[in-house]
Design a protein around this motif. Structure first.
Motif, short mmCIF file in Angstrom:
data_model
loop_
_atom_site.label_atom_id
_atom_site.label_comp_id
_atom_site.label_asym_id
_atom_site.label_seq_id
_atom_site.Cartn_x
_atom_site.Cartn_y
_atom_site.Cartn_z
N GLU A 31 -20.22 -15.77 -9.33
CA GLU A 31 -20.37 -14.54 -10.12
C GLU A 31 -19.01 -14.19 -10.72
O GLU A 31 -18.01 -14.16 -10.01
N THR A 32 -19.00 -13.90 -12.02
CA THR A 32 -17.78 -13.47 -12.70
C THR A 32 -18.03 -12.09 -13.27
O THR A 32 -18.99 -11.90 -14.02
N ASP A 33 -17.21 -11.12 -12.88
CA ASP A 33 -17.38 -9.74 -13.31
C ASP A 33 -16.03 -9.12 -13.61
O ASP A 33 -15.00 -9.57 -13.08
N GLY A 34 -16.04 -8.05 -14.39
CA GLY A 34 -14.85 -7.22 -14.51
C GLY A 34 -14.64 -6.51 -13.19
O GLY A 34 -15.58 -6.32 -12.41
N ALA A 35 -13.40 -6.14 -12.90
CA ALA A 35 -13.09 -5.48 -11.63
C ALA A 35 -12.20 -4.26 -11.86
O ALA A 35 -11.36 -4.25 -12.74
N VAL A 36 -12.42 -3.25 -11.02
CA VAL A 36 -11.61 -2.04 -10.99
C VAL A 36 -11.12 -1.90 -9.56
O VAL A 36 -11.90 -2.05 -8.61
N THR A 37 -9.83 -1.62 -9.39
CA THR A 37 -9.30 -1.41 -8.04
C THR A 37 -8.60 -0.06 -7.94
O THR A 37 -8.07 0.46 -8.93
N LEU A 38 -8.61 0.49 -6.76
CA LEU A 38 -7.79 1.65 -6.39
C LEU A 38 -7.11 1.29 -5.09
O LEU A 38 -7.68 0.60 -4.24
N GLY A 39 -5.90 1.78 -4.92
CA GLY A 39 -5.18 1.49 -3.68
C GLY A 39 -4.21 2.60 -3.33
O GLY A 39 -3.84 3.42 -4.18
N GLU A 40 -3.84 2.63 -2.08
CA GLU A 40 -2.79 3.53 -1.61
C GLU A 40 -2.10 2.85 -0.45
O GLU A 40 -2.70 2.07 0.28
N LYS A 41 -0.80 3.13 -0.33
CA LYS A 41 -0.04 2.59 0.80
C LYS A 41 0.99 3.63 1.25
O LYS A 41 1.57 4.34 0.44
N PHE A 42 1.17 3.67 2.55
CA PHE A 42 2.06 4.64 3.19
C PHE A 42 2.95 3.89 4.17
O PHE A 42 2.50 2.97 4.86
N SER A 43 4.21 4.30 4.24
CA SER A 43 5.13 3.73 5.23
C SER A 43 6.10 4.82 5.67
O SER A 43 6.57 5.61 4.84
N HIS A 44 6.36 4.85 6.96
CA HIS A 44 7.33 5.81 7.49
C HIS A 44 8.21 5.09 8.51
O HIS A 44 7.71 4.51 9.48
N LYS A 45 9.52 5.12 8.27
CA LYS A 45 10.47 4.48 9.17
C LYS A 45 10.67 5.33 10.42
O LYS A 45 11.03 6.50 10.33
N LEU A 46 10.41 4.73 11.57
CA LEU A 46 10.65 5.39 12.84
C LEU A 46 12.11 5.26 13.25
O LEU A 46 12.64 6.12 13.94
N SER A 47 12.72 4.17 12.81
CA SER A 47 14.14 3.91 13.06
C SER A 47 14.62 2.96 11.98
O SER A 47 13.86 2.62 11.07
N ALA A 48 15.84 2.49 12.09
CA ALA A 48 16.37 1.55 11.10
C ALA A 48 15.61 0.24 11.11
O ALA A 48 15.58 -0.48 10.11
N ASN A 49 14.96 -0.10 12.24
CA ASN A 49 14.30 -1.40 12.36
C ASN A 49 12.80 -1.33 12.60
O ASN A 49 12.16 -2.37 12.77
N ALA A 50 12.19 -0.16 12.64
CA ALA A 50 10.76 -0.05 12.92
C ALA A 50 10.09 0.95 11.99
O ALA A 50 10.70 1.96 11.62
N ALA A 51 8.84 0.66 11.64
CA ALA A 51 8.10 1.55 10.74
C ALA A 51 6.61 1.49 11.06
O ALA A 51 6.11 0.47 11.55
N ILE A 52 5.93 2.59 10.77
CA ILE A 52 4.47 2.58 10.81
C ILE A 52 4.00 2.42 9.36
O ILE A 52 4.65 2.90 8.43
N THR A 53 2.90 1.72 9.20
CA THR A 53 2.36 1.47 7.86
C THR A 53 0.87 1.75 7.84
O THR A 53 0.19 1.68 8.88
N GLN A 54 0.39 2.06 6.66
CA GLN A 54 -1.05 2.27 6.47
C GLN A 54 -1.36 1.97 5.02
O GLN A 54 -0.54 2.23 4.13
N GLY A 55 -2.51 1.40 4.76
CA GLY A 55 -2.89 1.12 3.38
C GLY A 55 -4.40 0.95 3.27
O GLY A 55 -5.08 0.62 4.24
#
Length: 168
Positions: A82-106
């Motif tokens: 199947e070949t179709d046109g596509a629409v995407t939406l996205g979001e991404k979040f990142s927060h550094k807990l320290s200089a070397n660690a982070a939580i991410t969400q997307g």
């Protein structure tokens, strides 16, 4: 495998190039690939291009939203391509807990233009720790939902992933 039964056979790959056009707005091109035996997806390839905006852009916290248009090429087991046109939406979040660690969400959503009821949604949340300046160890929860799977395939899959991430 769990008790001799396969419980995972999925591949997700995404590549993306971004170009800032203002301090917060950017253009991007991306290529997504999905293979999921349990959803009978032999492959779904989605090249798209779009625009994004950095809603929050601090040293510790980032939150981006984006949208794009392009194509979706989906081959499901036993069916024609199947070949179709596509629409995407996205979001991404990142927060550094320290200089070397982070939580991410997307999260992302991909809809086919000729049938918006046929969609693929992904959600992820994780913890990333730097090993070097370019390499991270990432632990992630991932949920993939296909609104119209073929055959008797489940609509929803979850996975816990451990990965090494290399940043160019």
């Amino acid at each position: 495998m769990v008790d001799g039964n396969e419980n995972a056979d999925r591949g997700l790959v995404a590549t993306r190039l971004e170009r800032l056009i203002t301090e917060r707005a950017y253009l991007f091109g991306q290529l997504g690939y999905v293979r999921d035996r349990f959803k009978d997806i032999d492959y779904l390839i989605a090249p798209t291009a779009g625009i994004g905006y950095k809603v929050v852009a601090t040293d510790r916290t980032t939150f981006d939203v984006d949208t794009s248009l392009g194509m979706a090429f989906e081959k499901n087991t036993g069916l024609e391509l199947e070949t179709d046109g596509a629409v995407t939406l996205g979001e991404k979040f990142s927060h550094k807990l320290s200089a070397n660690a982070a939580i991410t969400q997307g999260s992302t959503a991909l809809w086919k233009m000729d049938d918006f009821g046929d969609a693929l949604y992904t959600f992820s949340a994780g913890l990333a720790a730097s090993v070097t300046t370019r390499v991270q160890l990432k632990l992630e929860f991932q949920d993939v939902y296909k609104s119209r799977p073929t055959g008797d395939a489940d609509k929803n899959d979850i996975a816990f992933i451990t990965a090494f991430v290399y940043k160019f």
